[in-house]
Design a protein around this motif. Structure first.
Motif, mmCIF file in Angstrom:
data_model
loop_
_atom_site.group_PDB
_atom_site.id
_atom_site.type_symbol
_atom_site.label_atom_id
_atom_site.label_comp_id
_atom_site.label_asym_id
_atom_site.label_seq_id
_atom_site.Cartn_x
_atom_site.Cartn_y
_atom_site.Cartn_z
ATOM 1 N N ASP A 1 50.217 31.825 41.977
ATOM 2 C CA ASP A 1 49.386 33.018 42.118
ATOM 3 C C ASP A 1 48.776 33.580 40.961
ATOM 4 N N PHE B 1 46.656 30.871 39.013
ATOM 5 C CA PHE B 1 45.255 30.974 39.486
ATOM 6 C C PHE B 1 44.552 32.143 39.097
ATOM 7 N N GLY B 2 45.165 33.284 39.077
ATOM 8 C CA GLY B 2 44.657 34.543 38.701
ATOM 9 C C GLY B 2 44.489 34.426 37.087
ATOM 10 N N GLN C 1 41.014 32.569 37.050
ATOM 11 C CA GLN C 1 39.900 33.306 37.679
ATOM 12 C C GLN C 1 39.670 34.371 36.569
ATOM 13 N N THR C 2 40.533 35.138 35.874
ATOM 14 C CA THR C 2 40.134 35.890 34.901
ATOM 15 C C THR C 2 39.376 35.235 33.818
ATOM 16 N N GLN D 1 36.394 32.253 41.874
ATOM 17 C CA GLN D 1 36.457 32.865 43.255
ATOM 18 C C GLN D 1 37.093 31.590 44.047
ATOM 19 N N VAL E 1 40.972 30.627 43.064
ATOM 20 C CA VAL E 1 41.656 31.721 43.546
ATOM 21 C C VAL E 1 41.665 31.465 45.263
ATOM 22 N N THR F 1 45.553 29.530 46.326
ATOM 23 C CA THR F 1 46.653 30.543 46.515
ATOM 24 C C THR F 1 46.714 30.943 48.105
ATOM 25 N N ALA G 1 39.161 36.132 48.587
ATOM 26 C CA ALA G 1 38.855 35.874 47.501
ATOM 27 C C ALA G 1 37.284 36.409 47.149
#
Length: 134
Positions: A8, A11-12, A15-16, A86, A89, A93, A100
Motif C-alpha cells: 500500500d 502504491f501510495g 500515486q504521489t 488513482q 492505487v 491496494t 480511490a
C-alpha cells in the motif's frame, strides 16, 4: 509486519509521484488557455477597431489555434496522469477502486476534468489555421 502495508505504501508513492507529475501539464494547459483567451480578445478588439496590430491575420489565427492545442494537450495529459495514479492505487491496494476516486483528490479531479473540457471547447472554437500554400 503486514505485507499489504508495504505494498500500500509503494502504491501510495506511485500515486504521489503521478499526482505531482500531473501538476506541470495542468499548469501549462491553464496558462495556454489564459493566453488563448487574451489573444482571442485582442484579435476581436483589433478587428472591431478596423485594423491595427493583430486583427484576424493568418499569424494571429495560427497562434490562437496553437495555444488552444497546447491547452488541450496539457490538460488532457495532466488529467490522464492524475487518473492513472488513482487507478493504480484503487486496483493495487486493498482500498478499492471506488474509495480511490472518493479520496482527498476529488477537488483536483474536478478541476482537471473541467480544465480539459474548457480546453476542448476552446480548441473546437479556435479559428482554423490557414492551409499551407503550395
Amino acid at each position: 509486519m503486514n505485507p499489504a502495508t508495504g505494498t500500500d505504501a509503494l502504491f501510495g508513492v506511485v500515486q504521489t509521484a503521478l499526482t505531482i507529475g500531473c501538476l506541470i501539464p495542468l499548469l501549462l494547459g491553464l496558462v495556454a488557455l489564459v493566453l488563448f483567451l487574451r489573444t482571442r480578445a485582442t484579435n476581436s478588439a483589433a478587428s472591431d477597431g478596423g485594423g491595427g496590430a493583430g486583427g484576424d491575420s493568418a499569424a494571429a489565427r495560427q497562434r490562437a489555434h496553437d495555444l488552444a492545442r497546447v491547452a488541450l494537450l496539457g490538460s488532457a495529459f495532466g488529467t490522464a496522469l492524475l487518473l492513472v495514479g488513482q487507478l493504480v492505487v484503487g486496483l493495487g491496494t486493498s482500498i478499492g477502486l471506488v474509495n480511490a476516486f472518493a479520496g482527498p483528490l476529488v477537488p483536483l479531479n474536478i478541476g482537471a476534468l473541467t480544465l480539459t473540457v474548457v480546453s476542448a471547447v476552446a480548441f473546437a472554437a479556435s479559428p482554423a489555421p490557414p492551409a499551407p500554400g503550395r
